[in-house]
Design a protein around this motif. Sequence first.
Motif, short mmCIF file in Angstrom:
data_model
loop_
_atom_site.label_atom_id
_atom_site.label_comp_id
_atom_site.label_asym_id
_atom_site.label_seq_id
_atom_site.Cartn_x
_atom_site.Cartn_y
_atom_site.Cartn_z
N LYS A 38 0.86 -1.18 0.00
CA LYS A 38 0.00 0.00 0.00
C LYS A 38 0.90 1.23 0.00
O LYS A 38 1.77 1.37 0.87
N VAL A 39 0.70 2.11 -0.99
CA VAL A 39 1.56 3.28 -1.17
C VAL A 39 0.70 4.54 -1.05
O VAL A 39 -0.22 4.76 -1.86
N CYS A 40 1.01 5.37 -0.06
CA CYS A 40 0.24 6.59 0.17
C CYS A 40 1.06 7.81 -0.23
O CYS A 40 2.17 8.03 0.29
N PHE A 41 0.52 8.60 -1.13
CA PHE A 41 1.16 9.85 -1.55
C PHE A 41 0.67 10.98 -0.66
O PHE A 41 -0.54 11.16 -0.44
N VAL A 42 1.62 11.78 -0.13
CA VAL A 42 1.30 12.91 0.75
C VAL A 42 1.77 14.19 0.04
O VAL A 42 2.96 14.50 0.03
N PRO A 43 0.84 14.95 -0.55
CA PRO A 43 1.21 16.12 -1.36
C PRO A 43 1.18 17.44 -0.61
O PRO A 43 0.98 18.50 -1.21
N THR A 44 1.39 17.42 0.71
CA THR A 44 1.25 18.61 1.53
C THR A 44 2.12 19.76 1.06
O THR A 44 1.70 20.93 1.06
N ALA A 45 3.37 19.47 0.69
CA ALA A 45 4.33 20.53 0.37
C ALA A 45 3.90 21.36 -0.84
O ALA A 45 4.35 22.49 -1.01
N SER A 46 3.04 20.79 -1.69
CA SER A 46 2.54 21.52 -2.85
C SER A 46 1.16 22.11 -2.59
O SER A 46 0.52 22.61 -3.53
N GLY A 47 0.69 22.06 -1.35
CA GLY A 47 -0.66 22.51 -1.05
C GLY A 47 -1.71 21.57 -1.61
O GLY A 47 -2.82 22.00 -1.94
N ASP A 48 -1.37 20.27 -1.70
CA ASP A 48 -2.28 19.26 -2.27
C ASP A 48 -2.67 19.62 -3.70
O ASP A 48 -3.83 19.49 -4.10
N ALA A 49 -1.69 20.07 -4.49
CA ALA A 49 -1.95 20.49 -5.87
C ALA A 49 -2.64 19.38 -6.66
O ALA A 49 -2.10 18.26 -6.76
N PRO A 50 -3.82 19.64 -7.23
CA PRO A 50 -4.56 18.60 -7.95
C PRO A 50 -3.78 17.95 -9.09
O PRO A 50 -3.85 16.74 -9.29
N ALA A 51 -3.02 18.75 -9.85
CA ALA A 51 -2.26 18.18 -10.97
C ALA A 51 -1.19 17.22 -10.48
O ALA A 51 -0.91 16.20 -11.14
N TYR A 52 -0.60 17.51 -9.34
CA TYR A 52 0.42 16.64 -8.75
C TYR A 52 -0.22 15.32 -8.31
O TYR A 52 0.32 14.24 -8.55
N VAL A 53 -1.36 15.42 -7.68
CA VAL A 53 -2.09 14.22 -7.26
C VAL A 53 -2.47 13.38 -8.47
O VAL A 53 -2.34 12.14 -8.46
N ASP A 54 -2.91 14.03 -9.52
CA ASP A 54 -3.28 13.30 -10.75
C ASP A 54 -2.07 12.58 -11.33
O ASP A 54 -2.19 11.45 -11.84
N ARG A 61 -1.36 3.94 -10.52
CA ARG A 61 -2.52 3.11 -10.84
C ARG A 61 -2.17 2.04 -11.86
O ARG A 61 -2.74 0.95 -11.87
N SER A 62 -1.20 2.35 -12.72
CA SER A 62 -0.82 1.41 -13.77
C SER A 62 0.17 0.35 -13.28
O SER A 62 0.53 -0.54 -14.04
N ARG A 63 0.59 0.46 -12.02
CA ARG A 63 1.52 -0.52 -11.48
C ARG A 63 0.74 -1.61 -10.74
O ARG A 63 0.16 -1.35 -9.69
N PRO A 64 0.77 -2.85 -11.25
CA PRO A 64 0.00 -3.91 -10.61
C PRO A 64 0.57 -4.33 -9.26
O PRO A 64 -0.10 -5.00 -8.49
N ALA A 65 1.82 -3.90 -8.97
CA ALA A 65 2.47 -4.36 -7.75
C ALA A 65 2.22 -3.48 -6.54
O ALA A 65 2.93 -3.57 -5.55
N CYS A 66 1.22 -2.59 -6.59
CA CYS A 66 0.96 -1.75 -5.43
C CYS A 66 -0.50 -1.32 -5.37
O CYS A 66 -1.25 -1.45 -6.34
N VAL A 67 -0.90 -0.80 -4.19
CA VAL A 67 -2.23 -0.26 -3.97
C VAL A 67 -2.06 1.21 -3.60
O VAL A 67 -1.70 1.54 -2.46
N PRO A 68 -2.27 2.14 -4.55
CA PRO A 68 -2.01 3.55 -4.28
C PRO A 68 -3.17 4.27 -3.60
O PRO A 68 -4.34 3.91 -3.77
N SER A 69 -2.83 5.30 -2.83
CA SER A 69 -3.83 6.17 -2.21
C SER A 69 -3.20 7.54 -2.00
O SER A 69 -1.99 7.70 -2.15
N VAL A 70 -4.02 8.52 -1.65
CA VAL A 70 -3.55 9.89 -1.43
C VAL A 70 -4.08 10.38 -0.09
O VAL A 70 -5.24 10.13 0.27
#
Length: 248
Positions: A38-54, A61-70
Amino acid sequence: MAPTPPQRLALLGGGFSTDDDGLLDDWVLAQARVPHPKVCFVPTASGDAPAYVDQFRAAFRSRPACVPSVLPLFRRELDDDALRSFLLAQDVVYVGGGNTANLLAVWRAHGLDRLLREAHDLGTLLCGISAGANCWAEGSHTDSFGPLTYLPDGLGLLPGSVCPHYDSEPGRQPSYRAAVAAGRLPAGWAVEDGAGVLFENGVLGEAVTRAPGAGVYRVEPDGSGGVSEQGMPCRSLGPPRSPERPER
């Protein structure tokens, strides 16, 4: 009694936001404690910039070897108990770049600094690029306040200091070296774009590069008003980038 899990951190000089080959991100996933992390992305330093999250979602999402979240904090949806449960369930916490000083302030306001320490103690792999690399150390080299300067503040999970973008941003190298020489920052680690370094229990475990020429350096006071800089051996992850980095 169960054995104490190793405490692990990775500093990245690249990843999904800057590189097309995915080599550093694949390397990070390979360091996780389970095969399907399980891989969690924390985009705080960018102010949770939507483009960064995307960008993160598209890359992972295209990596079958992980479960991503934000984990957003500027529009936080989880209460304290749910936030703790969510974070401690992650195998990898991947922190994005942006403003290091703002990131630390927001994390402390939400208690995320304490939760990340707890996750670290339990064996979660903590990693990140730029501000997401700076935050784990005792201090860092940053442009959080505009001009490049030293920031004697961080979570302190990695002893010493960190300087990202060591080769790619004008002024980074001399400014960081000056801060270490003057004692404004403790001895630490300089990471060039394209490199990555893994620490286990505060000790360097492996340095890697997605291209020959990108490196990781140990920078320490030399006792005579300057610094010594030692390059770490790096394992190659892939073909050289083009054009090559010029000699310093």
